[in-house]
Design a protein around this motif. Structure first.
Motif: not given
Length: 370
Positions: A137, A140-141, A144
């Protein structure tokens, strides 16, 4: 607004070093940025600065201290672009370092504008020290934490404007638009190509987010007139990237006149309703219209890309009459440079022929309700 570009930070003598070390280069600014900023403010200008906080050069103090902070896969070839690597912003320690570096820069200096650049795409997204779920991930992190970072800085420094730049317009999307005031639409500043770029950009985003600079580069050897360049850039947030100390008196006069014109129409362009009347993708010209919210004023940009003798081509046979949009049909309007008083209904349903002739010629028409 006076903006200083790349090169102000420690060790940045070329593009091979310094990224990641976000402290002022004492060789260039022995007393820091403050004396320069004070002089700029004394001229009545705000100060802005360029950063690329998601990147690092291998030749930097940061990389030498934390080589594990970049994206990488062990035993695989590492891919550098522009002599730089990408910091793993998914890591909390990287996030905290970048936050402290940029917030400290803003806290210590009277900076009102940040040009946030990103000149390398996300490659080699290895995060080997993380659990396997976090490794999968990581992209995505990363995003974010990017949103978290810019959002935190925006809350802490609400008076600072932020521009999104990524090798031109490589990261313009609705997610980033939540956090940035402006977008750098492209590194391409050729006025003809900008007409196409800006037509597409304005199909999605408002004009007050589109940074539009003119520069000295002559991309295709066309030597476009300064008036033409400025007229194209005035459809967004106008900026000048010339060494204006080299301008002659005529160029200074042209720029002065155009900047005054821009200030006069800026509110309508940046906060009015926008209509793309004639597409450069389908015609040899482009026409953009902006209408104030109260319908009392409209601004029309006409850009000619080419001109052909009558009846020599399908393009030359097309009518030049253009129907306007967004006006009040019951009000009467005058058009600068065109004699007469025109009902809004007439302009909306019949149209008007804007008298602009010649290749690479342009004009800005202001329409006023009476």
């Amino acid at each position: 607004m006076f903006v200083i570009d790349d090169g102000w930070f420690k060790g940045r003598i070329d593009d091979k070093a310094g990224l990641g070390d976000w402290t002022v280069d004492k060789n260039k600014f022995p007393n820091g940025l403050k004396p320069m900023i004070d002089q700029i403010n004394a001229l009545g200008l705000d100060f802005g600065i360029w950063i690329e906080p998601e990147m690092v050069n291998p030749n930097s103090d940061l990389y030498r201290a934390h080589p594990d902070w970049v994206f990488y896969f062990p035993n695989r070839q590492r891919h550098e672009v522009r002599n730089q690597l990408m910091l793993n912003l998914a890591r909390e320690d990287v996030y905290q370092y970048v936050y402290k570096s940029i917030s400290g820069l803003l806290r210590e200096n009277n900076i009102k504008f940040i040009k946030w650049d990103m000149n390398k795409s996300l490659t080699d997204p290895g995060f080997m020290s993380a659990p396997s779920d976090e490794q999968r991930a990581v992209r995505i992190k990363y995003v974010e934490n990017l949103y978290r970072l810019v959002g935190t800085l925006r809350k802490e420094f609400p008076d600072v404007w932020f521009e999104d730049c990524s090798s031109g317009g490589g990261r313009i999307d609705m997610g980033m638009a939540r956090f940035f005031d402006f977008n750098w639409a492209s590194d391409n500043t050729d006025p003809v190509e900008r007409i196409f770029i800006q037509d597409s950009y304005l199909s999605i985003f408002p004009a007050n987010t589109m940074i539009s600079w003119i520069t000295h580069e002559d991309w295709h050897g066309q030597n476009h007139p300064l008036e033409f360049k400025l007229d194209v850039a005035m459809a967004g947030v106008l900026g000048i990237g010339y060494d204006i100390s080299k301008w002659n008196d005529e160029e200074k006069a042209i720029a002065g006149e155009k900047i005054a014109r821009y200030k006069d129409i800026r509110k309508t362009v940046q906060f009015g309703n926008h209509y793309r009347l004639v597409s450069p993708y389908e015609n040899n010209r482009s026409i953009l219209q902006f209408v104030s919210k109260d319908l009392s004023e409209s601004v029309v940009f006409v850009y000619n890309l080419a001109e052909y003798p009558k009846a020599t081509s399908l393009e030359a046979k097309k009518t030049k009459t253009v129907r306007l949009k967004g006006l009040d049909p019951d009000r009467s309007y005058t058009i600068e440079g065109i004699q007469g008083l025109f009902k809004g209904d007439y302009l909306l349903n019949y149209g008007i022929n804007f008298p602009v002739g010649g290749a690479f010629k342009s004009h800005i028409f202001k329409i006023i309700a009476q």
